[in-house]
Design an enzyme around this catalytic site. Structure first.
Site, PDB file in Angstrom:
ATOM      1  N   GLY A  90      40.501  41.466  32.482  1.00 19.80           N
ATOM      2  CA  GLY A  90      41.376  40.929  33.511  1.00 19.80           C
ATOM      3  C   GLY A  90      40.992  41.451  34.884  1.00 19.80           C
ATOM      4  O   GLY A  90      39.832  41.359  35.303  1.00 19.80           O
ATOM      5  N   TYR A 126      31.154  40.863  31.091  1.00 19.08           N
ATOM      6  CA  TYR A 126      32.610  40.962  30.976  1.00 19.08           C
ATOM      7  C   TYR A 126      33.060  41.161  29.529  1.00 19.08           C
ATOM      8  O   TYR A 126      32.635  40.447  28.620  1.00 19.08           O
ATOM      9  CB  TYR A 126      33.290  39.696  31.529  1.00 19.08           C
ATOM     10  CG  TYR A 126      34.784  39.684  31.287  1.00 19.08           C
ATOM     11  CD1 TYR A 126      35.630  40.521  31.995  1.00 19.08           C
ATOM     12  CD2 TYR A 126      35.342  38.876  30.298  1.00 19.08           C
ATOM     13  CE1 TYR A 126      36.994  40.537  31.752  1.00 19.08           C
ATOM     14  CE2 TYR A 126      36.708  38.880  30.036  1.00 19.08           C
ATOM     15  CZ  TYR A 126      37.530  39.724  30.770  1.00 19.08           C
ATOM     16  OH  TYR A 126      38.870  39.758  30.518  1.00 19.08           O
TER      17      TYR A 126
END
Length: 506
Positions: free
Chosen positions: A59, A52
């Site tokens: 998000g 990530y």
């Protein structure tokens, strides 16, 4: 010189960096951790691992994979798209604090940024180039995304900064100091904006101002005691030991020391048996505020040394975890609590002001006027104090009880801690003006009674303040007096009696 290590920064160190404009540097040990963490990020990119914020979007876009050749564009797009703060800028001191706190967090070695990024943050601090950061637009979870994006823009040669007392284009200030913009690479944009540094910066400044104001409120309350011939017995040590709160005991002790040698205070039964609560309960109420300040200080000193971005990198990149350290709930609660506690200093101060000016509650001239009736004296100063107290009550509504989901419900609970920190700061500004009004009224009353009868400590404070606000011998534009007294409290006020006056017993 304040040396950052990522884990040893204190509020005292922040005070020196902010108010004394000390320089800042990083420890050699912290640089080693930064370099190890950066190698881990580069390895992740090289191996094209799915992590990530390094090889994915952000998000709700966390499932979108990003090609390695696009990582720089990804980070730049992140800063540009997230720099959507609005409203007036944070105070320049808050911008400076954000730079320091962001650098300190990155120096922990869990964030994976290059050394040059942190060096640039420190260079901005030392050259006093402070980014313009709009106050509004943060939810206080996923970090202070909008404010911190504006903090980052000048590192890239974009946006505006405070520089040499002016608001200028960042690139102009950087050119004058020989500083070149940087280009963000993998994870760096995310590491810079995913944190609680906006709310924490405001929290640090608010705390430091609140601590000073809490001491001042006691000193001025002591002058009020003299102006109203208050009963000293209520501050007897045995009373406060009987309850047991250390902060209450400490306030009572300082009140006794302020009033030592005064010929204006009284004993039980001399004039009356009991004082009103706003006098008699100064140690209990002010002491409770000190309890809150101690709580807030503890939380802030944890947060200013915290790793608050996401993901965090451990074990040389073997463990990269997406967590939620960016969530501002601990600081949100602390800021709401701080606002409430300081609002109460204004609340009780205004009640003392009323006792000083109301002829039905004392034996002084009505509204401390030189010519009651022809002149109104301090009548409307009490109105002003009441208005500020009422405004504080609306500002003290806790921001932390609210939450609005964002990022397509991926970020479905947020702290609103930055709102809480801004409100706490405004409450402190309002409270300082209320206490300034109390000083004006208390000094007027004490001088009417006879300033030569004051205690040495309160007389010293009185004389300092008289350089700013003279005796009221006729009506004048009292707004100027209030602002003069407020400026004195903010910048010059210095009780000179025993050191214990400045200390809160542990």
């Amino acid at each position: 010189m304040v040396v950052l290590t990522g884990h040893s920064l204190t509020l005292d160190g922040m005070k020196r960096l902010l108010f004394e404009r000390e320089k800042v540097s990083a420890s050699s040990e912290s640089w080693k951790k930064v370099e190890e963490s950066r190698k881990a990020v580069e390895q992740i990119v090289q191996e094209n691992r799915v992590v990530y914020g390094i090889t994915t979007g952000f998000g709700k876009f966390s499932d979108v994979l990003i090609d390695p050749e696009n990582v720089e564009e990804l980070q730049l797009n992140l800063i540009h798209s997230h720099a959507c703060g609005v409203g007036e800028p944070f105070p320049e001191l808050a911008s400076r604090a954000m730079l320091v706190l962001r650098a300190n967090a990155l120096l922990k070695g869990y964030s994976g940024v290059r050394k040059v990024v942190i060096e640039r943050l420190l260079e901005f601090v030392n050259k006093e180039i402070h980014p313009i950061v709009p106050q509004q637009g943060s939810l206080g979870a996923s970090g202070d995304l909008a404010p911190l994006s504006h903090l980052v823009l000048p590192l890239l040669g974009e946006g505006e900064v405070f520089y040499k007392g002016k608001r200028v284009e960042a690139l102009d200030a950087m050119s004058q100091e020989g500083i070149f913009p940087i280009t963000l690479t993998a994870k760096e944009g995310l590491a810079l904006i995913n944190g609680t540094q906006a709310m924490t910066a405001m929290g640090v400044i608010a705390y430091l101002e609140a601590e000073k104001l809490a001491f001042q409120s006691e000193a001025i309350a002591a002058i009020t005691m003299e102006g109203l011939k208050g009963i000293i017995d209520a501050f007897d040590e045995d009373v406060h030991i009987a309850r047991g709160y250390p902060e209450q005991i400490a306030v009572a002790k300082r009140m006794r020391e302020f009033l030592e040698g005064s010929k204006l205070i009284t004993k039980q039964g001399d004039i009356r048996v009991q004082d009103a609560y706003s006098l008699r309960c100064i140690p209990q109420v002010h002491g409770a505020t000190w309890q809150t300040l101690n709580y807030v200080k503890e939380k802030l000193e944890i947060e200013i040394n915290a790793a608050t971005d996401n993901p965090l990198i451990f074990d040389g990149g073997k463990k990269v975890i997406s967590g939620g350290n960016f969530h501002g709930q601990p600081i949100a609660f602390a800021m709401d609590f701080l606002g409430i506690a300081i609002a109460e200093l204004a609340n009780i101060s205004e009640r003392r002001i009323e006792r000083l000016v109301n002829p039905q509650l004392n034996d002084l001239p009505p509204f401390l006027s030189a010519e009651p009736g022809l002149q109104s004296g301090a009548m409307i100063m009490q109105y002003c104090a009441a208005s500020l107290v009422s405004e504080n009550k609306t500002l003290a509504h806790p921001a932390s009880v609210d939450s609005i989901p964002s990022s397509a419900n991926q970020e479905d609970h947020v702290s609103m801690g930055t709102i809480g920190s801004r409100h706490a700061y405004q409450i402190i500004q309002n409270t300082r003006r209320v206490i300034a009004i109390e000083f004006i009224c208390a000094s007027q009353a004490a001088e009417i009674r006879g300033k030569e009868k004051m205690a040495p400590a309160t007389r010293d404070i009185f004389e300092q303040g008289r350089k700013r606000v003279p005796f009221i011998d006729k009506d004048r534009v009292f707004s100027k007096d209030i602002e003069e007294a407020t400026t004195w409290l903010k910048t010059e006020f210095s009780p000179t009696k025993k050191k214990v006056i400045f200390e809160v017993e542990k």
